[in-house]
Scaffold this motif. Structure first.
Motif, PDB file in Angstrom:
ATOM      1  N   ARG A 164      -4.198  12.590  -3.849  1.00 30.72           N
ATOM      2  CA  ARG A 164      -3.595  11.271  -4.008  1.00 30.72           C
ATOM      3  C   ARG A 164      -4.647  10.352  -4.598  1.00 30.72           C
ATOM      4  N   ILE A 165      -4.218   9.565  -5.566  1.00 32.38           N
ATOM      5  CA  ILE A 165      -5.115   8.582  -6.186  1.00 32.38           C
ATOM      6  C   ILE A 165      -4.604   7.191  -5.817  1.00 32.38           C
ATOM      7  N   ARG A 166      -5.439   6.433  -5.145  1.00 32.09           N
ATOM      8  CA  ARG A 166      -5.068   5.080  -4.720  1.00 32.09           C
ATOM      9  C   ARG A 166      -5.568   4.074  -5.750  1.00 32.09           C
ATOM     10  N   VAL A 167      -4.661   3.229  -6.193  1.00 32.96           N
ATOM     11  CA  VAL A 167      -4.998   2.162  -7.136  1.00 32.96           C
ATOM     12  C   VAL A 167      -4.970   0.847  -6.354  1.00 32.96           C
ATOM     13  N   ARG A 168      -6.099   0.129  -6.343  1.00 31.33           N
ATOM     14  CA  ARG A 168      -6.230  -1.078  -5.528  1.00 31.33           C
ATOM     15  C   ARG A 168      -6.547  -2.300  -6.396  1.00 31.33           C
TER      16      ARG A 168
ATOM     17  N   SER B 128      -9.369  -0.920  -9.054  1.00 31.01           N
ATOM     18  CA  SER B 128     -10.261   0.181  -8.697  1.00 31.01           C
ATOM     19  C   SER B 128      -9.404   1.380  -8.286  1.00 31.01           C
ATOM     20  N   VAL B 129      -9.984   2.574  -8.406  1.00 29.30           N
ATOM     21  CA  VAL B 129      -9.251   3.796  -8.037  1.00 29.30           C
ATOM     22  C   VAL B 129     -10.163   4.691  -7.205  1.00 29.30           C
ATOM     23  N   GLU B 130      -9.539   5.461  -6.332  1.00 26.87           N
ATOM     24  CA  GLU B 130     -10.250   6.476  -5.578  1.00 26.87           C
ATOM     25  C   GLU B 130      -9.289   7.622  -5.269  1.00 26.87           C
ATOM     26  N   ALA B 131      -9.837   8.830  -5.184  1.00 27.51           N
ATOM     27  CA  ALA B 131      -9.026  10.012  -4.903  1.00 27.51           C
ATOM     28  C   ALA B 131      -9.292  10.489  -3.489  1.00 27.51           C
ATOM     29  N   ASP B 132      -8.235  10.905  -2.820  1.00 31.97           N
ATOM     30  CA  ASP B 132      -8.399  11.586  -1.543  1.00 31.97           C
ATOM     31  C   ASP B 132      -7.472  12.795  -1.506  1.00 31.97           C
TER      32      ASP B 132
ATOM     33  N   ALA C  82       6.856 -18.264  -8.434  1.00 27.78           N
ATOM     34  CA  ALA C  82       6.772 -17.106  -9.324  1.00 27.78           C
ATOM     35  C   ALA C  82       6.124 -15.936  -8.596  1.00 27.78           C
ATOM     36  N   PRO C  83       6.584 -14.702  -8.886  1.00 23.94           N
ATOM     37  CA  PRO C  83       6.023 -13.547  -8.182  1.00 23.94           C
ATOM     38  C   PRO C  83       4.539 -13.379  -8.474  1.00 23.94           C
ATOM     39  N   PRO C  84       3.765 -13.047  -7.465  1.00 20.32           N
ATOM     40  CA  PRO C  84       2.325 -12.854  -7.670  1.00 20.32           C
ATOM     41  C   PRO C  84       2.071 -11.549  -8.408  1.00 20.32           C
ATOM     42  N   PRO C  85       0.836 -11.276  -8.807  1.00 23.22           N
ATOM     43  CA  PRO C  85       0.512 -10.003  -9.455  1.00 23.22           C
ATOM     44  C   PRO C  85       0.915  -8.819  -8.565  1.00 23.22           C
ATOM     45  N   ALA C  86       1.410  -7.778  -9.203  1.00 22.44           N
ATOM     46  CA  ALA C  86       1.809  -6.572  -8.478  1.00 22.44           C
ATOM     47  C   ALA C  86       1.490  -5.349  -9.330  1.00 22.44           C
ATOM     48  N   ILE C  87       1.091  -4.276  -8.647  1.00 23.33           N
ATOM     49  CA  ILE C  87       0.722  -3.038  -9.337  1.00 23.33           C
ATOM     50  C   ILE C  87       1.971  -2.193  -9.579  1.00 23.33           C
ATOM     51  N   GLU C  88       2.133  -1.754 -10.834  1.00 21.23           N
ATOM     52  CA  GLU C  88       3.199  -0.804 -11.161  1.00 21.23           C
ATOM     53  C   GLU C  88       2.583   0.378 -11.901  1.00 21.23           C
ATOM     54  N   LEU C  89       2.914   1.604 -11.444  1.00 19.19           N
ATOM     55  CA  LEU C  89       2.334   2.823 -11.996  1.00 19.19           C
ATOM     56  C   LEU C  89       3.403   3.664 -12.670  1.00 19.19           C
ATOM     57  N   ASP C  90       3.078   4.232 -13.833  1.00 14.07           N
ATOM     58  CA  ASP C  90       4.015   5.101 -14.539  1.00 14.07           C
ATOM     59  C   ASP C  90       3.241   6.200 -15.272  1.00 14.07           C
ATOM     60  N   PRO C  91       3.376   7.460 -14.858  1.00  6.70           N
ATOM     61  CA  PRO C  91       4.205   7.969 -13.775  1.00  6.70           C
ATOM     62  C   PRO C  91       3.482   7.849 -12.441  1.00  6.70           C
ATOM     63  N   ALA C  92       4.200   8.090 -11.361  1.00  3.67           N
ATOM     64  CA  ALA C  92       3.604   8.021 -10.029  1.00  3.67           C
ATOM     65  C   ALA C  92       3.316   9.416  -9.472  1.00  3.67           C
TER      66      ALA C  92
ATOM     67  N   ILE D 162      -0.024  -8.092  -4.745  1.00  2.00           N
ATOM     68  CA  ILE D 162       0.710  -8.261  -3.507  1.00  2.00           C
ATOM     69  C   ILE D 162       1.043  -6.916  -2.862  1.00  2.00           C
ATOM     70  N   ASN D 163       1.056  -5.828  -3.654  1.00  4.10           N
ATOM     71  CA  ASN D 163       1.482  -4.528  -3.146  1.00  4.10           C
ATOM     72  C   ASN D 163       0.357  -3.493  -3.145  1.00  4.10           C
ATOM     73  N   SER D 164      -0.891  -3.966  -3.139  1.00  2.00           N
ATOM     74  CA  SER D 164      -2.031  -3.044  -3.137  1.00  2.00           C
ATOM     75  C   SER D 164      -2.191  -2.388  -1.765  1.00  2.00           C
ATOM     76  N   PRO D 165      -2.514  -1.110  -1.704  1.00  2.00           N
ATOM     77  CA  PRO D 165      -2.691  -0.172  -2.811  1.00  2.00           C
ATOM     78  C   PRO D 165      -1.395   0.531  -3.169  1.00  2.00           C
ATOM     79  N   GLN D 166      -1.369   1.072  -4.393  1.00  2.00           N
ATOM     80  CA  GLN D 166      -0.297   1.950  -4.842  1.00  2.00           C
ATOM     81  C   GLN D 166      -0.901   3.331  -5.137  1.00  2.00           C
ATOM     82  N   SER D 167      -0.065   4.379  -5.054  1.00  2.00           N
ATOM     83  CA  SER D 167      -0.616   5.739  -5.137  1.00  2.00           C
ATOM     84  C   SER D 167       0.066   6.564  -6.220  1.00  2.00           C
ATOM     85  N   VAL D 168      -0.756   7.433  -6.842  1.00  2.00           N
ATOM     86  CA  VAL D 168      -0.280   8.500  -7.708  1.00  2.00           C
ATOM     87  C   VAL D 168      -0.476   9.806  -6.949  1.00  2.00           C
ATOM     88  N   VAL D 169       0.601  10.543  -6.761  1.00  2.06           N
ATOM     89  CA  VAL D 169       0.530  11.806  -6.042  1.00  2.06           C
ATOM     90  C   VAL D 169       0.255  12.938  -7.037  1.00  2.06           C
TER      91      VAL D 169
END
Length: 362
Positions: free
Chosen positions: A121-125, A77-81, A35-45, A130-137
């Motif tokens: 950019r906001i990084r979501v970790r 967790s989230v951080e902005a750069d 089974a697929p492991p946990p994965a981050i999905e963001l909406d909107p990106a 499995i796909n960490s980190p994901q970003s919101v631009v």
């Protein structure tokens, strides 16, 4: 393969080398079993904002964070750069939960930013994803603000004739707080005048706005304005001048009564105006007795700033109604009347019959 339990996520690194290459390369490989492991999905990106410096804040953005795999997605967790723009630190980010589903809230810390293009950019970790980190631009565009203190108002030409037709163009040039011309239009500009009539304001682009000013009354017009309801510190003046002389009329000194051969007590005055009734200065008025004799002093005079010229009328020696004409170029004449009277008795003298000789009793 035997010995591997499912589900699982396996990571491997394949290193690629060559005896003739100065460097080596690496390939990162991840195998997911079962089974697929946990994965981050963001909406909107992506969250896009357009603001004006020191203006209103944009609406707060919200990003839904969900688990696109199976199991539990925790440890969020989230951080902005910031990777472009005049400055950083302008994003405010927060999570309502460290486990998916969660909501990432994104807001702007300040609008006191220099004009320009910013990219955040906001990084979501999550260590469990499995796909960490994901970003919101977050692209941010800051437009310059029109400043009432820096903007200017001008009127040209000046002076103009107060005939209701000849016009002065009023120009408002908007500038930002640094004194730089605004690059575009779209601001709310209003202009006001103490004299005359202003046309609606026209947006000419490039921060330039124009209106036309006309008047049928001579005098000084002071033009002020506002930009987006903020007063503009600068102001302009336009002078309206009277047009060509069109009328001459008696202003004072008519219908006096005086003594023959004497000057009247009140000066004669005429008013010279243009077609709109504005007083005209510098016009030569000629004065000439018409009936009854007498004289005017001076025989010609010029109108003053109020459009008035004057003279003193000395009556002729004939009792009765006397007249004097005033004309200005091709205007007039207008006719003054005065009544000349014989003066009061002042002397008694022997006129005849003196030193005669006669008989007593006769």
């Amino acid at each position: 393969p035997a010995g591997l339990e499912s589900p699982a996520a396996l990571n491997a690194v394949v290193e690629v080398t060559s005896p003739v290459a100065a460097s080596s390369g690496r390939v990162f490989v991840r195998f997911t079993l079962g089974a697929p492991p946990p994965a981050i999905e963001l909406d909107p990106a992506i969250i896009e904002w357009d603001i004006v410096e020191d203006g209103a804040f944009p609406p707060t953005g919200e990003v839904a964070i969900v688990n696109a795999g199976t199991g539990t997605l925790g440890g969020l967790s989230v951080e902005a750069d910031y990777f472009s723009g005049p400055s950083g630190g302008w994003l405010e980010v927060s999570l309502n939960s460290d486990e998916a589903p969660a909501v990432l809230t994104v807001s702007l810390r300040t609008t006191a930013l220099l004009p320009g293009s910013y990219d955040g950019r906001i990084r979501v970790r999550s260590n469990e994803a499995i796909n960490s980190p994901q970003s919101v631009v977050v692209p941010l565009q800051v437009a310059p603000r029109a400043s009432g203190d820096s903007s200017t108002i001008a009127g040209s030409p000046s002076p103009v004739v107060a005939d209701g037709v000849e016009a002065s163009t009023i120009t408002v040039q908007l500038r930002d707080p640094r004194g730089v011309d605004m690059p575009s239009g779209g601001d709310d500009v209003e202009v006001f005048t103490t004299l005359g009539t202003l046309s609606p304001v026209s947006d000419e682009g490039g921060g330039r706005y124009t209106a036309t000013l006309t008047s049928t009354v001579s005098g000084t017009a002071t033009i002020t304005g506002t930009v987006n309801a903020e007063p503009i510190a600068d102001a302009a003046t336009v002078e309206f001048e009277a047009g060509a002389p069109a009328n001459v009329a008696i202003e004072g000194g008519n219908a006096q009564t005086g003594t023959v051969g004497s000057a009247l007590g009140e000066e004669l005055e005429v008013l010279v105006t243009d077609a709109e009734g504005n007083p005209v200065s510098g016009v030569t008025v000629n004065w000439a007795p018409a009936t009854g004799g007498g004289s005017a002093s001076p025989t010609s005079s010029q109108t003053d700033a109020s459009g008035i010229a004057s003279t003193t009328w000395t009556l002729g020696s004939s009792p009765g109604v006397q007249t004097l004409d005033a004309s200005a170029g091709g205007l007039g004449p207008v006719t003054f009347e005065a009544t000349a009277e014989v003066g009061a008795p002042a002397n008694v003298a022997i006129e005849g019959g003196n030193a005669q000789t006669g008989t007593v009793g006769s």
